[in-house]
Write a protein that holds these residues in place. Sequence first.
Motif, short mmCIF file in Angstrom:
data_model
loop_
_atom_site.label_atom_id
_atom_site.label_comp_id
_atom_site.label_asym_id
_atom_site.label_seq_id
_atom_site.Cartn_x
_atom_site.Cartn_y
_atom_site.Cartn_z
N ARG A 111 0.96 -1.19 -0.05
CA ARG A 111 -0.03 0.19 -0.14
C ARG A 111 0.80 1.41 0.00
NH1 ARG A 111 1.72 2.91 4.71
NH2 ARG A 111 -0.09 2.79 6.31
N HIS A 138 14.17 -2.02 2.90
CA HIS A 138 13.09 -3.07 2.77
C HIS A 138 11.96 -2.46 1.75
CE1 HIS A 138 10.48 -6.38 3.70
NE2 HIS A 138 9.42 -5.27 3.87
N ASN A 160 22.20 5.77 -1.74
CA ASN A 160 21.83 5.35 -0.51
C ASN A 160 23.17 5.65 0.69
OD1 ASN A 160 19.65 4.18 1.10
ND2 ASN A 160 21.37 2.45 1.65
N HIS A 162 23.98 4.15 3.12
CA HIS A 162 24.71 2.71 3.22
C HIS A 162 24.79 2.05 2.01
CE1 HIS A 162 22.49 3.17 7.09
NE2 HIS A 162 23.65 3.03 7.53
N LYS A 226 11.49 13.23 11.74
CA LYS A 226 12.27 12.70 10.60
C LYS A 226 12.13 13.86 9.54
CE LYS A 226 11.03 7.54 10.95
NZ LYS A 226 10.35 6.67 10.58
P1 NAD Z 1 15.01 -0.25 6.27
O1 NAD Z 1 15.50 -0.16 7.69
O2 NAD Z 1 14.83 -1.33 5.57
O3 NAD Z 1 15.78 0.96 5.67
C1 NAD Z 1 16.08 2.06 5.90
C2 NAD Z 1 16.81 3.06 4.85
O4 NAD Z 1 17.12 4.31 5.43
C3 NAD Z 1 17.94 2.41 4.08
O5 NAD Z 1 18.04 2.81 2.93
C4 NAD Z 1 19.05 3.09 4.88
O6 NAD Z 1 20.36 3.28 4.12
C5 NAD Z 1 18.47 4.65 5.21
N1 NAD Z 1 19.09 5.24 6.21
C6 NAD Z 1 19.26 4.99 7.49
N2 NAD Z 1 19.86 6.04 7.99
C7 NAD Z 1 19.99 6.90 7.19
C8 NAD Z 1 20.53 8.31 7.33
N3 NAD Z 1 20.86 8.78 8.45
N4 NAD Z 1 20.65 9.16 6.29
C9 NAD Z 1 19.99 8.81 5.13
N5 NAD Z 1 19.60 7.47 4.94
C10 NAD Z 1 19.45 6.72 6.04
O7 NAD Z 1 13.55 0.75 6.24
P2 NAD Z 1 12.23 0.68 5.66
O8 NAD Z 1 11.26 -0.51 5.99
O9 NAD Z 1 12.61 0.68 4.11
O10 NAD Z 1 11.56 2.05 5.93
C11 NAD Z 1 12.19 3.24 5.19
C12 NAD Z 1 11.03 4.20 6.05
O11 NAD Z 1 10.01 4.15 5.45
C13 NAD Z 1 11.18 4.41 7.39
O12 NAD Z 1 11.20 5.70 8.10
C14 NAD Z 1 9.66 4.01 7.70
O13 NAD Z 1 9.03 4.62 8.81
C15 NAD Z 1 9.09 4.50 6.64
N6 NAD Z 1 7.81 4.02 6.03
C16 NAD Z 1 6.71 4.93 5.76
C17 NAD Z 1 5.60 4.54 5.27
C18 NAD Z 1 4.44 5.43 4.64
O14 NAD Z 1 3.49 4.92 4.74
N7 NAD Z 1 5.06 6.75 4.42
C19 NAD Z 1 5.42 2.99 5.38
C20 NAD Z 1 6.12 2.17 5.84
C21 NAD Z 1 7.51 2.63 6.06
#
Ligand code: NAD
Length: 321
Positions: A111, A138, A160, A162, A226
């Motif tokens: 979604r 992810h 990215n 990382h 954030k």
């Molecule tokens: P994840 O832990 O799998 O990936 C995190 C990502 O953030 C990676 O690409 C990592 O390299 C990057 N990252 C970490 N620290 C960083 C920094 N200091 N500067 C720049 N990049 C950095 O997490 P995910 O499951 O892919 O989720 C990513 C984000 O999406 C989270 O903040 C999560 O809360 C958000 N999210 C939003 C929604 C929405 O509906 N908007 C839904 C799900 C997740």
Amino acid sequence: MLIVPEREVADLLTRAASFDAVEKVFAAMAAQDAYNFPVIREAIGHENALYGFKGGFDKAGMALGLKAGGYWPHNLEKHGHINHQSTVFLFDPDTGMVKAMIGGNLLTALRTAAASSVSIQHLARRDAKVMGMVGAGHQATFQLRAALEQRQFEKVIGWNYHPEMLPNIEMVANEAGVPFEAVPLEGMVEADVVISITSTFAPSVMADHISAGTHIACMGTDTKGKQEVEAALLARATVFTDEVAQSVSIGEAQHAVADGIIAAGDVHQLGAVINGTHAGRTSEDEITLFDGTGVGLQDLAVAASVVDLAIEKGVAIEVDF
Ligand code: NAD
């Protein structure tokens, strides 16, 4: 009551069905036929977990319910379960009786990807060729897979924090038959569409990393504090969102509004563009920015379509409750 276990969701919910469900519910929200309840999110003081509820009622789609879930940071290392855990509950709007319980983990990724895809479909230039990704975690893989279906992209560029995670998104580009190139953040100026989906609290994408005419979907900022993009970019862009109240409080617009760079009134619902009550993009040079904060109604919309499909395919488990 029906149960659709997490293990069934992958075989039931397609990206196309997620797109349709999310597009419809964004439209219903803008038409005031659907509304989200205030979000509850608490640090529970156990296992360092964040837990909460996102709910709402969609009168157009007759979906009432909530998603309960959150983030358990030690799940993977301690128990072998993914850290994000959620479950959706749907209720009968006529009686209040529980209708269904649906595994919410894959559903959340689909979604969320559908939301940025709907924004690309309605706001990006038709001739967009270069897709830019900021983030490779992810969610990023789901985001890119869905985005590549929205335009005839000829190249994916990615950055990215990382860099060792970049192969995650390179693989998705390769699967779609689109070449991938890792770039520095400054390289994002080449992109016609950008998705940012990171968990950062300090902006990575600066206003001058984004060219005129680009559409950017900011999908990572869903919590107070954030921030993925420099607030000045929101002043250069026409700003859209799923839900204005969330955008200005927990979304990307929270910073630009708090700094007085834009006003809450400058943030428009994407649903209004879908309904034709907002013109959306009006020139080839305009920067459009979608602040995707993630709303409960998105979860209910895709969960309701999962239940319908599970009934159709005979995989919904019926329990006497
Ligand atoms: P994840 O832990 O799998 O990936 C995190 C990502 O953030 C990676 O690409 C990592 O390299 C990057 N990252 C970490 N620290 C960083 C920094 N200091 N500067 C720049 N990049 C950095 O997490 P995910 O499951 O892919 O989720 C990513 C984000 O999406 C989270 O903040 C999560 O809360 C958000 N999210 C939003 C929604 C929405 O509906 N908007 C839904 C799900 C997740």
